[in-house]
Motif scaffolding. Sequence first.
Motif, PDB file in Angstrom:
ATOM      1  N   ALA A 135     -19.091 -18.045  12.301  1.00  0.00           N
ATOM      2  CA  ALA A 135     -17.832 -17.679  11.646  1.00  0.00           C
ATOM      3  C   ALA A 135     -17.502 -18.620  10.500  1.00  0.00           C
ATOM      4  O   ALA A 135     -17.635 -19.837  10.615  1.00  0.00           O
ATOM      5  N   THR A 136     -17.118 -18.023   9.374  1.00  0.00           N
ATOM      6  CA  THR A 136     -16.599 -18.797   8.254  1.00  0.00           C
ATOM      7  C   THR A 136     -15.104 -18.931   8.476  1.00  0.00           C
ATOM      8  O   THR A 136     -14.341 -17.978   8.295  1.00  0.00           O
ATOM      9  N   THR A 137     -14.670 -20.104   8.900  1.00  0.00           N
ATOM     10  CA  THR A 137     -13.331 -20.273   9.451  1.00  0.00           C
ATOM     11  C   THR A 137     -12.225 -19.694   8.588  1.00  0.00           C
ATOM     12  O   THR A 137     -11.404 -18.909   9.064  1.00  0.00           O
ATOM     13  N   GLU A 138     -12.177 -20.053   7.315  1.00  0.00           N
ATOM     14  CA  GLU A 138     -11.080 -19.589   6.469  1.00  0.00           C
ATOM     15  C   GLU A 138     -11.052 -18.070   6.368  1.00  0.00           C
ATOM     16  O   GLU A 138     -10.007 -17.445   6.507  1.00  0.00           O
ATOM     17  N   LYS A 139     -12.202 -17.445   6.123  1.00  0.00           N
ATOM     18  CA  LYS A 139     -12.262 -16.001   5.951  1.00  0.00           C
ATOM     19  C   LYS A 139     -12.001 -15.265   7.262  1.00  0.00           C
ATOM     20  O   LYS A 139     -11.283 -14.263   7.297  1.00  0.00           O
ATOM     21  N   SER A 140     -12.588 -15.764   8.352  1.00  0.00           N
ATOM     22  CA  SER A 140     -12.342 -15.111   9.633  1.00  0.00           C
ATOM     23  C   SER A 140     -10.891 -15.277  10.060  1.00  0.00           C
ATOM     24  O   SER A 140     -10.304 -14.376  10.667  1.00  0.00           O
ATOM     25  N   ASP A 141     -10.283 -16.406   9.719  1.00  0.00           N
ATOM     26  CA  ASP A 141      -8.862 -16.607  10.033  1.00  0.00           C
ATOM     27  C   ASP A 141      -7.992 -15.577   9.328  1.00  0.00           C
ATOM     28  O   ASP A 141      -7.017 -15.071   9.897  1.00  0.00           O
ATOM     29  N   VAL A 142      -8.332 -15.263   8.081  1.00  0.00           N
ATOM     30  CA  VAL A 142      -7.558 -14.278   7.328  1.00  0.00           C
ATOM     31  C   VAL A 142      -7.595 -12.933   8.046  1.00  0.00           C
ATOM     32  O   VAL A 142      -6.569 -12.261   8.215  1.00  0.00           O
ATOM     33  N   TRP A 181     -16.404  -6.453   7.390  1.00  0.00           N
ATOM     34  CA  TRP A 181     -16.564  -6.591   5.940  1.00  0.00           C
ATOM     35  C   TRP A 181     -17.482  -7.765   5.586  1.00  0.00           C
ATOM     36  O   TRP A 181     -17.257  -8.492   4.623  1.00  0.00           O
ATOM     37  N   GLY A 182     -18.510  -7.915   6.414  1.00  0.00           N
ATOM     38  CA  GLY A 182     -19.512  -8.944   6.160  1.00  0.00           C
ATOM     39  C   GLY A 182     -19.092 -10.345   6.562  1.00  0.00           C
ATOM     40  O   GLY A 182     -19.809 -11.305   6.272  1.00  0.00           O
ATOM     41  N   ILE A 183     -17.964 -10.474   7.227  1.00  0.00           N
ATOM     42  CA  ILE A 183     -17.462 -11.791   7.622  1.00  0.00           C
ATOM     43  C   ILE A 183     -17.587 -11.956   9.137  1.00  0.00           C
ATOM     44  O   ILE A 183     -16.926 -11.233   9.897  1.00  0.00           O
ATOM     45  N   PRO A 184     -18.442 -12.883   9.624  1.00  0.00           N
ATOM     46  CA  PRO A 184     -18.565 -13.126  11.068  1.00  0.00           C
ATOM     47  C   PRO A 184     -17.243 -13.624  11.645  1.00  0.00           C
ATOM     48  O   PRO A 184     -16.553 -14.430  11.026  1.00  0.00           O
ATOM     49  N   LEU A 185     -16.904 -13.143  12.828  1.00  0.00           N
ATOM     50  CA  LEU A 185     -15.633 -13.501  13.439  1.00  0.00           C
ATOM     51  C   LEU A 185     -15.761 -14.538  14.541  1.00  0.00           C
ATOM     52  O   LEU A 185     -14.764 -15.152  14.932  1.00  0.00           O
ATOM     53  N   LEU A 186     -16.973 -14.725  15.072  1.00  0.00           N
ATOM     54  CA  LEU A 186     -17.161 -15.620  16.204  1.00  0.00           C
ATOM     55  C   LEU A 186     -18.010 -16.831  15.825  1.00  0.00           C
ATOM     56  O   LEU A 186     -18.930 -16.725  15.007  1.00  0.00           O
ATOM     57  N   PRO A 187     -17.732 -17.997  16.416  1.00  0.00           N
ATOM     58  CA  PRO A 187     -18.564 -19.163  16.180  1.00  0.00           C
ATOM     59  C   PRO A 187     -19.938 -18.933  16.830  1.00  0.00           C
ATOM     60  O   PRO A 187     -20.064 -18.122  17.747  1.00  0.00           O
ATOM     61  N   PRO A 188     -21.001 -19.577  16.368  1.00  0.00           N
ATOM     62  CA  PRO A 188     -20.957 -20.655  15.366  1.00  0.00           C
ATOM     63  C   PRO A 188     -21.091 -20.163  13.932  1.00  0.00           C
ATOM     64  O   PRO A 188     -21.067 -20.957  13.005  1.00  0.00           O
ATOM     65  N   ILE A 237     -11.915  -3.129  -0.351  1.00  0.00           N
ATOM     66  CA  ILE A 237     -11.833  -4.327   0.484  1.00  0.00           C
ATOM     67  C   ILE A 237     -12.963  -5.295   0.165  1.00  0.00           C
ATOM     68  O   ILE A 237     -12.778  -6.519   0.201  1.00  0.00           O
ATOM     69  N   LYS A 238     -14.115  -4.758  -0.182  1.00  0.00           N
ATOM     70  CA  LYS A 238     -15.243  -5.624  -0.563  1.00  0.00           C
ATOM     71  C   LYS A 238     -14.913  -6.464  -1.791  1.00  0.00           C
ATOM     72  O   LYS A 238     -15.500  -7.527  -2.012  1.00  0.00           O
ATOM     73  N   MET A 239     -13.974  -6.015  -2.588  1.00  0.00           N
ATOM     74  CA  MET A 239     -13.596  -6.737  -3.796  1.00  0.00           C
ATOM     75  C   MET A 239     -12.528  -7.786  -3.544  1.00  0.00           C
ATOM     76  O   MET A 239     -12.215  -8.586  -4.421  1.00  0.00           O
ATOM     77  N   LEU A 240     -11.947  -7.774  -2.348  1.00  0.00           N
ATOM     78  CA  LEU A 240     -10.913  -8.755  -2.031  1.00  0.00           C
ATOM     79  C   LEU A 240     -11.520 -10.132  -1.798  1.00  0.00           C
ATOM     80  O   LEU A 240     -12.686 -10.272  -1.451  1.00  0.00           O
ATOM     81  N   HIS A 241     -10.697 -11.158  -1.958  1.00  0.00           N
ATOM     82  CA  HIS A 241     -11.152 -12.529  -1.729  1.00  0.00           C
ATOM     83  C   HIS A 241     -11.256 -12.842  -0.247  1.00  0.00           C
ATOM     84  O   HIS A 241     -12.166 -13.538   0.184  1.00  0.00           O
ATOM     85  N   LEU A 242     -10.285 -12.344   0.529  1.00  0.00           N
ATOM     86  CA  LEU A 242     -10.193 -12.629   1.953  1.00  0.00           C
ATOM     87  C   LEU A 242     -10.318 -14.123   2.215  1.00  0.00           C
ATOM     88  O   LEU A 242     -11.168 -14.594   2.988  1.00  0.00           O
ATOM     89  N   ARG A 243      -9.452 -14.853   1.574  1.00  0.00           N
ATOM     90  CA  ARG A 243      -9.359 -16.299   1.777  1.00  0.00           C
ATOM     91  C   ARG A 243      -7.914 -16.718   1.535  1.00  0.00           C
ATOM     92  O   ARG A 243      -7.175 -16.038   0.815  1.00  0.00           O
ATOM     93  N   PRO A 244      -7.485 -17.832   2.127  1.00  0.00           N
ATOM     94  CA  PRO A 244      -6.101 -18.273   1.945  1.00  0.00           C
ATOM     95  C   PRO A 244      -5.745 -18.432   0.466  1.00  0.00           C
ATOM     96  O   PRO A 244      -6.503 -19.034  -0.304  1.00  0.00           O
ATOM     97  N   ALA A 249     -18.958   2.241   9.207  1.00  0.00           N
ATOM     98  CA  ALA A 249     -18.104   1.861   8.079  1.00  0.00           C
ATOM     99  C   ALA A 249     -18.774   0.868   7.141  1.00  0.00           C
ATOM    100  O   ALA A 249     -18.534   0.892   5.929  1.00  0.00           O
ATOM    101  N   ASP A 250     -19.600  -0.019   7.685  1.00  0.00           N
ATOM    102  CA  ASP A 250     -20.247  -1.016   6.831  1.00  0.00           C
ATOM    103  C   ASP A 250     -21.296  -0.400   5.916  1.00  0.00           C
ATOM    104  O   ASP A 250     -21.480  -0.835   4.778  1.00  0.00           O
TER     105      ASP A 250
END
Length: 396
Positions: A83-90, A74-81, A154-161, A122-123
Amino acid sequence: MDSSSPSPISLPDQKPKKTFVDSLMDSATTPHRTPSFKEDTYHLHNLKPSEKKALQELKDKLTTTSDDDNASMWGIPLLPPTATTEKSDVILLKFLRARDFRVQDSLNMLLKCLSWRKDFGADSIVEEDLGFKELEGLVAYMNGWRVQVLERGIKMLHLRPGGINSIIQVTDLKDMPKRELRVASNHILSLFQDNYPEMVARKIFINVPWYFSMLYSMFSPFLTQRTKSKFVLSKEGNVAETLYNSRLFVCGVNCIQVLYSMYIRPEDVPVQYGGLSRPSDLNNGPPKPASEFTVKGGEKVNIQIEGIEAGATITWDIVVGGWDLEYSAEYVPIANGSYSIAVEKTRKMGPTEEAVHNSYTAKEAGKLVLSVDNSVSRKRKVASYRYLVRKSGAVM
């Protein structure tokens, strides 16, 4: 504005004998009462030490086993470097939660999902024209179940803590053939559970035919307890009560999809499902909030809208889930000697009738009284209404 209602008529407390179909439906509806599902906030400080450890282990394993250095969902990178930590953590926590924080099982699920998304495209499906019109805002309608509507939601979700991180779906099964329903059930297993973990907070089925309970009993053993706890089944005729009481809101033959919140307001529920929302409302900005109330069996409720000045125009919407009762509206002038005016004569409202939408321009100052008469029934009804008063271009 105030409302008044007489005491309900006392009726003998007799419970109708359950039919075989009712018993099946009760059995199929049981999962929505299980308490195992709880919406996650995704704040790391709320995690147990073992859960924090599992999250770090999943990150480490994903880094060493993934064949794609640019793995993302959903456009959120999962691996470093990147990765956007908060979003990938979700996202990672969703997979962990779906597998009870068993790291290897969560990793296997995640890798399979990445592979499926790549093979399915899917993307890219989000932007494809699949031949149905999607309404703007938080509500989407479609004919036939498609991956696209879920992806768009899902694209409309915040996907953040602490944000809005899941969706509520309502599937209307009315008039759906048994064969197509069986195919749809297979889709639920393969898509909802395996590829969209924790993305759907509740899956509500409305207008459920009697044979769906049999299908449900066949595929439910393959669902996790957490997934089953998200299911809500409602027979035909209980739609409004299910949606209002569950404080939830819905994908299927007729599909509505809403970002997960604490409850669904009546003004966001389409009129065909016992709410007050009409497609034309989307052109007028955010919907005006509605007030909810209940009408007990044997009760008549009068809603009085006072303070209406001469020359003012009042517009109102009112609906009672599964009507099957009498409704009327009258205007009562303040001046002594004036007669009440029957704006809408008393009439029996059928169980499938949509919300009343009407307006009246007052020649004298007074009040509007909306009456809902459920005195001949023993069944409690859920209802809602809203109104707007305009005079000389102003809104009261």
